[in-house]
Write a protein that holds these residues in place. Structure first.
Motif, mmCIF file in Angstrom:
data_model
loop_
_atom_site.group_PDB
_atom_site.id
_atom_site.type_symbol
_atom_site.label_atom_id
_atom_site.label_comp_id
_atom_site.label_asym_id
_atom_site.label_seq_id
_atom_site.Cartn_x
_atom_site.Cartn_y
_atom_site.Cartn_z
ATOM 1 N N UNK A 1 -23.015 -33.711 -15.928
ATOM 2 C CA UNK A 1 -22.831 -32.269 -16.062
ATOM 3 C C UNK A 1 -22.197 -32.019 -17.427
ATOM 4 N N UNK A 2 -22.854 -31.225 -18.259
ATOM 5 C CA UNK A 2 -22.367 -30.968 -19.617
ATOM 6 C C UNK A 2 -22.106 -29.474 -19.810
ATOM 7 N N UNK A 3 -21.075 -29.158 -20.594
ATOM 8 C CA UNK A 3 -20.623 -27.776 -20.706
ATOM 9 C C UNK A 3 -19.846 -27.600 -22.011
ATOM 10 N N UNK A 4 -19.600 -26.341 -22.362
ATOM 11 C CA UNK A 4 -18.814 -26.026 -23.554
ATOM 12 C C UNK A 4 -18.183 -24.655 -23.372
ATOM 13 N N UNK A 5 -17.361 -24.262 -24.350
ATOM 14 C CA UNK A 5 -16.737 -22.954 -24.282
ATOM 15 C C UNK A 5 -15.228 -23.021 -24.426
ATOM 16 N N UNK A 6 -14.595 -21.894 -24.728
ATOM 17 C CA UNK A 6 -13.147 -21.885 -24.959
ATOM 18 C C UNK A 6 -12.329 -22.316 -23.745
ATOM 19 N N UNK B 1 -19.631 -36.474 -5.440
ATOM 20 C CA UNK B 1 -21.080 -36.363 -5.590
ATOM 21 C C UNK B 1 -21.585 -35.028 -5.053
ATOM 22 N N UNK B 2 -21.113 -34.633 -3.878
ATOM 23 C CA UNK B 2 -21.540 -33.348 -3.300
ATOM 24 C C UNK B 2 -21.174 -32.182 -4.214
ATOM 25 N N UNK B 3 -19.981 -32.241 -4.791
ATOM 26 C CA UNK B 3 -19.551 -31.159 -5.684
ATOM 27 C C UNK B 3 -20.433 -31.107 -6.925
ATOM 28 N N UNK B 4 -20.763 -32.262 -7.490
ATOM 29 C CA UNK B 4 -21.657 -32.296 -8.652
ATOM 30 C C UNK B 4 -23.004 -31.644 -8.316
ATOM 31 N N UNK B 5 -23.567 -32.015 -7.170
ATOM 32 C CA UNK B 5 -24.863 -31.459 -6.796
ATOM 33 C C UNK B 5 -24.780 -29.969 -6.494
ATOM 34 N N UNK B 6 -23.672 -29.535 -5.925
ATOM 35 C CA UNK B 6 -23.508 -28.107 -5.632
ATOM 36 C C UNK B 6 -23.474 -27.291 -6.919
ATOM 37 N N UNK B 7 -22.775 -27.810 -7.932
ATOM 38 C CA UNK B 7 -22.760 -27.125 -9.228
ATOM 39 C C UNK B 7 -24.171 -27.067 -9.800
ATOM 40 N N UNK C 1 -18.838 -19.227 -9.379
ATOM 41 C CA UNK C 1 -18.707 -20.296 -8.387
ATOM 42 C C UNK C 1 -18.879 -21.667 -9.057
ATOM 43 N N UNK C 2 -19.819 -21.780 -9.985
ATOM 44 C CA UNK C 2 -20.039 -23.048 -10.678
ATOM 45 C C UNK C 2 -18.811 -23.443 -11.492
ATOM 46 N N UNK C 3 -18.193 -22.483 -12.166
ATOM 47 C CA UNK C 3 -16.988 -22.780 -12.951
ATOM 48 C C UNK C 3 -15.844 -23.188 -12.025
ATOM 49 N N UNK C 4 -15.738 -22.502 -10.907
ATOM 50 C CA UNK C 4 -14.694 -22.850 -9.931
ATOM 51 C C UNK C 4 -14.876 -24.293 -9.436
ATOM 52 N N UNK C 5 -16.115 -24.673 -9.171
ATOM 53 C CA UNK C 5 -16.382 -26.032 -8.701
ATOM 54 C C UNK C 5 -16.149 -27.066 -9.802
ATOM 55 N N UNK C 6 -16.415 -26.685 -11.054
ATOM 56 C CA UNK C 6 -16.102 -27.581 -12.173
ATOM 57 C C UNK C 6 -14.608 -27.878 -12.203
ATOM 58 N N UNK C 7 -13.798 -26.847 -12.045
ATOM 59 C CA UNK C 7 -12.349 -27.061 -11.989
ATOM 60 C C UNK C 7 -11.989 -27.946 -10.795
ATOM 61 N N UNK C 8 -12.703 -27.777 -9.683
ATOM 62 C CA UNK C 8 -12.453 -28.605 -8.512
ATOM 63 C C UNK C 8 -12.734 -30.072 -8.814
ATOM 64 N N UNK C 9 -13.813 -30.351 -9.547
ATOM 65 C CA UNK C 9 -14.117 -31.729 -9.943
ATOM 66 C C UNK C 9 -12.972 -32.337 -10.745
ATOM 67 N N UNK C 10 -12.497 -31.590 -11.731
ATOM 68 C CA UNK C 10 -11.425 -32.095 -12.578
ATOM 69 C C UNK C 10 -10.144 -32.289 -11.776
ATOM 70 N N UNK C 11 -9.897 -31.381 -10.844
ATOM 71 C CA UNK C 11 -8.711 -31.523 -9.994
ATOM 72 C C UNK C 11 -8.823 -32.742 -9.081
ATOM 73 N N UNK C 12 -10.040 -33.033 -8.609
ATOM 74 C CA UNK C 12 -10.226 -34.226 -7.785
ATOM 75 C C UNK C 12 -9.818 -35.480 -8.557
#
Length: 268
Positions: A83-88, A117-123, A137-148
């Motif tokens: 999963x790749x992303x950018x931004x401030x 894995x489930x979180x990655x696929x959900x995003x 929702x996708x950004x929220x789940x990205x934060x969830x991945x990092x928190x995991x």
């Protein structure tokens, strides 16, 4: 109008259950990434430094300005999700210590692989949708991945002491799996009980010692089957097994095909 989750643009994503190639000298121009090895063996070198090998569920973080070589070589496969992303908002993650791709070795074992894995696929499932609430929702789940990753229980301090020894042992097994490795003797050399040695091996290297040795021997057998014309009996001996019949059964059990069938399927 949703604004709380602004500041992230998703660039690309993917899910490759049978990834079997090396990506060499990869640079990420202007975006960051979560590269997840869900299963199999990952070979990774960052900025031209020594290659490291990881088995099972591990994440490595990517960023602009660094060079990455990673993957595996056929016929070996691994399950790669990214999963790749950018931004401030990414800078906020970095400032807050939630995301650190600039670490010397930004690689992390994943404590709960199925959840990650489930979180990655959900995003990934949300990314094609342009609606603001889907993006949020996708950004929220990205934060969830990092928190995991951030919230995982730290390894006990004793692991730091034995980690280097076990890494050297792992490298030795990979280099010469045919040797008569005696894990009870390795435990005695380390000055710890045999059950404790096995727990540490599992905890640090994410695999049981006997299973790890078998996998290394099977990979050696695969290489010899594909790259040589040696009889399968000789290959069994070169992989450290005096009992050829036992190794034949072992290979079939783990690879779901006979040694001759494997040679026929993958011979170059």
């Amino acid at each position: 109008m949703l604004t709380y989750f602004d500041g992230i643009d998703f660039v690309t994503a993917g899910n490759f259950p049978a990834h079997n190639w090396m990506i060499g000298g990869k640079r990420f121009a202007d975006y960051y990434g979560i590269q997840y090895n869900h299963a199999g063996t990952l070979h990774l070198a960052i900025d031209g430094k020594e290659e490291k090998i990881y088995t099972g569920a591990h994440v490595f973080l990517t960023m602009p300005g660094r060079v990455y070589t990673y993957g595996c070589t056929a016929p070996e496969t691994r399950h790669h999700v990214f999963l790749c992303f950018k931004g401030p908002r990414v800078e906020k993650f970095i400032e807050g210590g939630l995301f650190d791709p600039a670490a010397e070795l930004p690689v992390f074992p994943v404590a709960d692989p199925e959840k990650f894995f489930r979180t990655m696929l959900e995003i990934q499932a949300l990314l094609p949708h342009p609606l603001p609430h889907e993006k949020a929702r996708a950004v929220q789940l990205l934060e969830s991945l990092l928190l995991q990753l951030h919230a995982q229980t730290p390894e006990p301090k004793i692991n730091l002491f034995y980690g280097e020894k076990l890494q050297k042992l792992r490298d030795g097994i990979i280099a010469a799996p045919q040797n008569a490795w005696d894990f009870d003797a390795e435990a005695r050399k380390a000055g710890i009980s045999i059950p404790h040695f096995r727990r540490l091996f599992q905890e640090i290297l994410r695999d049981a010692p006997t299973h790890f040795l078998i996998e290394c021997r099977l990979k050696l057998a695969e290489t010899l089957l594909v790259g040589t014309a040696l009889p399968v009996a000789e290959i069994a001996h070169r992989c450290g097994y005096a009992d050829e019949s036992y190794f034949y059964r072992l290979f079939k059990k783990h690879r779901k095909m006979t040694m001759l069938g494997y040679r026929k399927e993958f011979k170059l």
